[in-house]
Scaffold this motif. Structure first.
Motif, PDB file in Angstrom:
ATOM      1  N   LEU A 135      23.584   6.871   5.090  1.00  0.00           N
ATOM      2  CA  LEU A 135      23.940   6.612   3.692  1.00  0.00           C
ATOM      3  C   LEU A 135      22.848   5.822   2.972  1.00  0.00           C
ATOM      4  O   LEU A 135      22.580   6.041   1.784  1.00  0.00           O
ATOM      5  CB  LEU A 135      25.268   5.858   3.625  1.00  0.00           C
ATOM      6  CG  LEU A 135      26.501   6.640   4.110  1.00  0.00           C
ATOM      7  CD1 LEU A 135      27.725   5.729   4.159  1.00  0.00           C
ATOM      8  CD2 LEU A 135      26.760   7.838   3.203  1.00  0.00           C
ATOM      9  N   LEU A 136      22.201   4.906   3.698  1.00  0.00           N
ATOM     10  CA  LEU A 136      21.085   4.146   3.122  1.00  0.00           C
ATOM     11  C   LEU A 136      19.928   5.089   2.785  1.00  0.00           C
ATOM     12  O   LEU A 136      19.319   4.993   1.703  1.00  0.00           O
ATOM     13  CB  LEU A 136      20.615   3.078   4.104  1.00  0.00           C
ATOM     14  CG  LEU A 136      19.355   2.284   3.706  1.00  0.00           C
ATOM     15  CD1 LEU A 136      19.583   1.519   2.408  1.00  0.00           C
ATOM     16  CD2 LEU A 136      18.935   1.342   4.828  1.00  0.00           C
ATOM     17  N   ALA A 137      19.634   6.008   3.706  1.00  0.00           N
ATOM     18  CA  ALA A 137      18.569   6.994   3.451  1.00  0.00           C
ATOM     19  C   ALA A 137      18.898   7.827   2.218  1.00  0.00           C
ATOM     20  O   ALA A 137      18.020   8.115   1.392  1.00  0.00           O
ATOM     21  CB  ALA A 137      18.397   7.897   4.674  1.00  0.00           C
ATOM     22  N   ALA A 138      20.168   8.197   2.079  1.00  0.00           N
ATOM     23  CA  ALA A 138      20.588   8.984   0.909  1.00  0.00           C
ATOM     24  C   ALA A 138      20.339   8.226  -0.386  1.00  0.00           C
ATOM     25  O   ALA A 138      19.910   8.801  -1.391  1.00  0.00           O
ATOM     26  CB  ALA A 138      22.068   9.358   1.034  1.00  0.00           C
ATOM     27  N   SER A 139      20.597   6.911  -0.374  1.00  0.00           N
ATOM     28  CA  SER A 139      20.365   6.113  -1.582  1.00  0.00           C
ATOM     29  C   SER A 139      18.878   6.065  -1.925  1.00  0.00           C
ATOM     30  O   SER A 139      18.500   6.054  -3.106  1.00  0.00           O
ATOM     31  CB  SER A 139      20.913   4.695  -1.391  1.00  0.00           C
ATOM     32  OG  SER A 139      20.122   3.951  -0.476  1.00  0.00           O
ATOM     33  N   MET A 140      18.023   6.051  -0.904  1.00  0.00           N
ATOM     34  CA  MET A 140      16.579   6.046  -1.138  1.00  0.00           C
ATOM     35  C   MET A 140      16.110   7.402  -1.660  1.00  0.00           C
ATOM     36  O   MET A 140      15.291   7.479  -2.588  1.00  0.00           O
ATOM     37  CB  MET A 140      15.852   5.689   0.152  1.00  0.00           C
ATOM     38  CG  MET A 140      16.153   4.283   0.656  1.00  0.00           C
ATOM     39  SD  MET A 140      15.502   3.919   2.296  1.00  0.00           S
ATOM     40  CE  MET A 140      13.741   3.768   1.929  1.00  0.00           C
ATOM     41  N   SER A 153       2.823   9.131   1.973  1.00  0.00           N
ATOM     42  CA  SER A 153       3.757   9.457   3.057  1.00  0.00           C
ATOM     43  C   SER A 153       3.018   9.694   4.364  1.00  0.00           C
ATOM     44  O   SER A 153       3.433   9.206   5.427  1.00  0.00           O
ATOM     45  CB  SER A 153       4.577  10.698   2.690  1.00  0.00           C
ATOM     46  OG  SER A 153       5.327  10.492   1.519  1.00  0.00           O
ATOM     47  N   LEU A 154       1.913  10.448   4.299  1.00  0.00           N
ATOM     48  CA  LEU A 154       1.139  10.765   5.503  1.00  0.00           C
ATOM     49  C   LEU A 154       0.598   9.499   6.159  1.00  0.00           C
ATOM     50  O   LEU A 154       0.730   9.300   7.368  1.00  0.00           O
ATOM     51  CB  LEU A 154      -0.010  11.714   5.148  1.00  0.00           C
ATOM     52  CG  LEU A 154      -0.840  12.244   6.320  1.00  0.00           C
ATOM     53  CD1 LEU A 154      -0.052  13.280   7.109  1.00  0.00           C
ATOM     54  CD2 LEU A 154      -2.151  12.860   5.817  1.00  0.00           C
ATOM     55  N   GLY A 192       3.828   6.915  -7.544  1.00  0.00           N
ATOM     56  CA  GLY A 192       3.631   7.835  -6.434  1.00  0.00           C
ATOM     57  C   GLY A 192       3.722   7.121  -5.092  1.00  0.00           C
ATOM     58  O   GLY A 192       4.277   7.648  -4.120  1.00  0.00           O
ATOM     59  N   ILE A 193       3.168   5.905  -5.031  1.00  0.00           N
ATOM     60  CA  ILE A 193       3.194   5.122  -3.785  1.00  0.00           C
ATOM     61  C   ILE A 193       4.620   4.711  -3.440  1.00  0.00           C
ATOM     62  O   ILE A 193       5.076   4.899  -2.302  1.00  0.00           O
ATOM     63  CB  ILE A 193       2.290   3.881  -3.923  1.00  0.00           C
ATOM     64  CG1 ILE A 193       0.818   4.310  -4.061  1.00  0.00           C
ATOM     65  CG2 ILE A 193       2.462   2.959  -2.723  1.00  0.00           C
ATOM     66  CD1 ILE A 193      -0.111   3.183  -4.437  1.00  0.00           C
ATOM     67  N   ILE A 194       5.331   4.155  -4.416  1.00  0.00           N
ATOM     68  CA  ILE A 194       6.717   3.735  -4.170  1.00  0.00           C
ATOM     69  C   ILE A 194       7.583   4.931  -3.800  1.00  0.00           C
ATOM     70  O   ILE A 194       8.417   4.854  -2.882  1.00  0.00           O
ATOM     71  CB  ILE A 194       7.285   3.010  -5.405  1.00  0.00           C
ATOM     72  CG1 ILE A 194       6.556   1.679  -5.620  1.00  0.00           C
ATOM     73  CG2 ILE A 194       8.789   2.779  -5.257  1.00  0.00           C
ATOM     74  CD1 ILE A 194       6.908   0.987  -6.921  1.00  0.00           C
ATOM     75  N   SER A 195       7.376   6.056  -4.487  1.00  0.00           N
ATOM     76  CA  SER A 195       8.157   7.254  -4.189  1.00  0.00           C
ATOM     77  C   SER A 195       7.886   7.742  -2.773  1.00  0.00           C
ATOM     78  O   SER A 195       8.805   8.153  -2.061  1.00  0.00           O
ATOM     79  CB  SER A 195       7.833   8.363  -5.199  1.00  0.00           C
ATOM     80  OG  SER A 195       8.249   8.007  -6.496  1.00  0.00           O
ATOM     81  N   GLY A 196       6.614   7.696  -2.349  1.00  0.00           N
ATOM     82  CA  GLY A 196       6.266   8.108  -0.992  1.00  0.00           C
ATOM     83  C   GLY A 196       6.929   7.224   0.054  1.00  0.00           C
ATOM     84  O   GLY A 196       7.433   7.712   1.070  1.00  0.00           O
ATOM     85  N   PHE A 255       9.691   5.404  -0.373  1.00  0.00           N
ATOM     86  CA  PHE A 255      11.134   5.633  -0.417  1.00  0.00           C
ATOM     87  C   PHE A 255      11.490   6.975   0.219  1.00  0.00           C
ATOM     88  O   PHE A 255      12.470   7.075   0.967  1.00  0.00           O
ATOM     89  CB  PHE A 255      11.647   5.591  -1.862  1.00  0.00           C
ATOM     90  CG  PHE A 255      12.185   4.249  -2.272  1.00  0.00           C
ATOM     91  CD1 PHE A 255      11.368   3.125  -2.245  1.00  0.00           C
ATOM     92  CD2 PHE A 255      13.483   4.091  -2.702  1.00  0.00           C
ATOM     93  CE1 PHE A 255      11.843   1.882  -2.616  1.00  0.00           C
ATOM     94  CE2 PHE A 255      13.980   2.862  -3.067  1.00  0.00           C
ATOM     95  CZ  PHE A 255      13.159   1.749  -3.027  1.00  0.00           C
ATOM     96  N   HIS A 256      10.696   7.988  -0.079  1.00  0.00           N
ATOM     97  CA  HIS A 256      10.987   9.330   0.423  1.00  0.00           C
ATOM     98  C   HIS A 256      10.896   9.375   1.948  1.00  0.00           C
ATOM     99  O   HIS A 256      11.853   9.763   2.623  1.00  0.00           O
ATOM    100  CB  HIS A 256      10.003  10.325  -0.205  1.00  0.00           C
ATOM    101  CG  HIS A 256      10.158  11.725   0.283  1.00  0.00           C
ATOM    102  ND1 HIS A 256      11.388  12.304   0.508  1.00  0.00           N
ATOM    103  CD2 HIS A 256       9.237  12.670   0.601  1.00  0.00           C
ATOM    104  CE1 HIS A 256      11.212  13.550   0.924  1.00  0.00           C
ATOM    105  NE2 HIS A 256       9.925  13.793   1.001  1.00  0.00           N
TER     106      HIS A 256
END
Length: 335
Positions: free
Chosen positions: A17-22, A49-50, A260-264, A266-267
């Protein structure tokens, strides 16, 4: 040795569920890009991400990363190849998904895409990943029913909201052109061919309680993010080259790159957490829990004004949608 902690079921459920929120939150970066090309943002996201995933993998598992991959390659190389291919596929699908979000917004695009992902993803996770003992197809079906009901309630909310906004001539910054909507629907249909790549990789390539032959979590994530980076190069990288826009990445200030960094983080931070949860729960359980990310996407859409001027009944439909998401998660978990 690979890092493989024994995760109790309640903790694994919380992690999913935590992953889903991210997953459902990093899309808000799209609201802050302005004129910055979506493809440039995408390359920053998957480069981050890489680096992030391989760094975590090498720090924690060290040489165990390569030992696990080599061991599985000798047993069943298709497991590794499918994970790489799955990474490529889902990133192509996600690039289409992000384009749709910029056209019609978060609150409408999420249910349109989720309706396809629910059915296809559940079929893959239960058919390939396997169902844990005690999880009947009846419960899976009941969970999918409520998750699909959540999607339909969002559609009702969207119709009420759009009618009210047209009547009041409210500008939310999103296109109301019917041709744009048709384009969005066509893109969603195209993206649905690629989006199941993640669930395919998760169900087939990861070692879980229902899939005894597969990669450990961090080697799996390293292969998945490598495939994802290749997918980003094949989509956004090629478009940036054709349009001669790579220089925009080098010239962009940090206030743009940070999204982009924060999204990577979080993703793929969400991906790592979700994958550890999957090892303990199976993909048949963790996948529906991950679909609750839709709640967060819709909440952020409301936060950013996409429901400006909506009547009360639109919010009632949204509340019913949230309730159905919760019930869908409940029936897949508590058995």
């Amino acid at each position: 040795m690979n890092f493989a902690p024994l995760v109790p079921q309640p903790a694994a459920i919380f992690m999913a569920l935590l992953a889903a929120s991210m997953w459902g939150s990093w899309f808000i970066s799209l609201k802050h890009l302005g004129e910055y090309p979506l493809d440039a943002f995408y390359m920053t996201l998957f480069t981050t991400s890489l680096i992030f995933v391989w760094s975590v993998g090498l720090i924690i598992d060290r040489s165990g990363i390569f030992a696990n991959i080599r061991e599985l390659w000798l047993i069943n190389p298709s497991k590794i190849l499918i994970v790489l291919l799955g990474g490529v596929m889902y990133v192509i699908g996600m690039s289409i998904q992000l384009k749709v979000m910029t056209l019609i917004g978060l609150t409408l695009s999420q249910p349109m895409q989720a309706s396809i992902n629910f059915v296809v993803g559940t079929a893959i996770t239960t058919g390939i990943g396997g169902r844990p003992e005690g999880l009947s197809m009846g419960r899976v079906g009941l969970s999918v029913f409520f998750l699909l009901a959540a999607v339909f309630f969002v559609f009702f909310a969207e119709r009420c909201k759009s009618a009210s906004q047209r009547e009041k001539n409210i500008d939310t910054g999103l296109s109301k052109d019917k041709s744009v909507m048709k384009k969005a629907v066509m893109l969603i249909a195209l993206g649905s061919l690629f989006s199941p790549g993640y669930t395919l990789a998760l169900s087939y390539g990861l070692k879980t309680i229902t899939q005894p032959v597969g990669m450990a979590v961090l080697p799996f994530m390293c292969m998945l993010c490598t495939g994802a980076f290749i997918g980003a190069l094949l989509t956004s990288g090629i478009r940036l080259t054709r349009r001669r826009q790579w220089h925009l990445i080098w010239k962009a200030p940090f206030k743009i790159h940070k999204f982009g960094i924060i999204s990577g983080l979080f993703h793929y931070g969400g991906n790592i957490i979700h994958t550890f949860a999957t090892g303990a729960l199976s993909s048949a359980v963790s996948w529906p829990l991950g679909l609750t990310s839709g709640v967060w996407t819709q909440l952020w859409g409301i936060k950013y004004g996409e429901f400006k001027g909506a009547p009360k009944r639109a919010y009632v439909f949204q509340f019913c949608s949230f309730a159905c998401y919760i019930l869908g998660a409940f029936f897949i978990v508590f058995r």
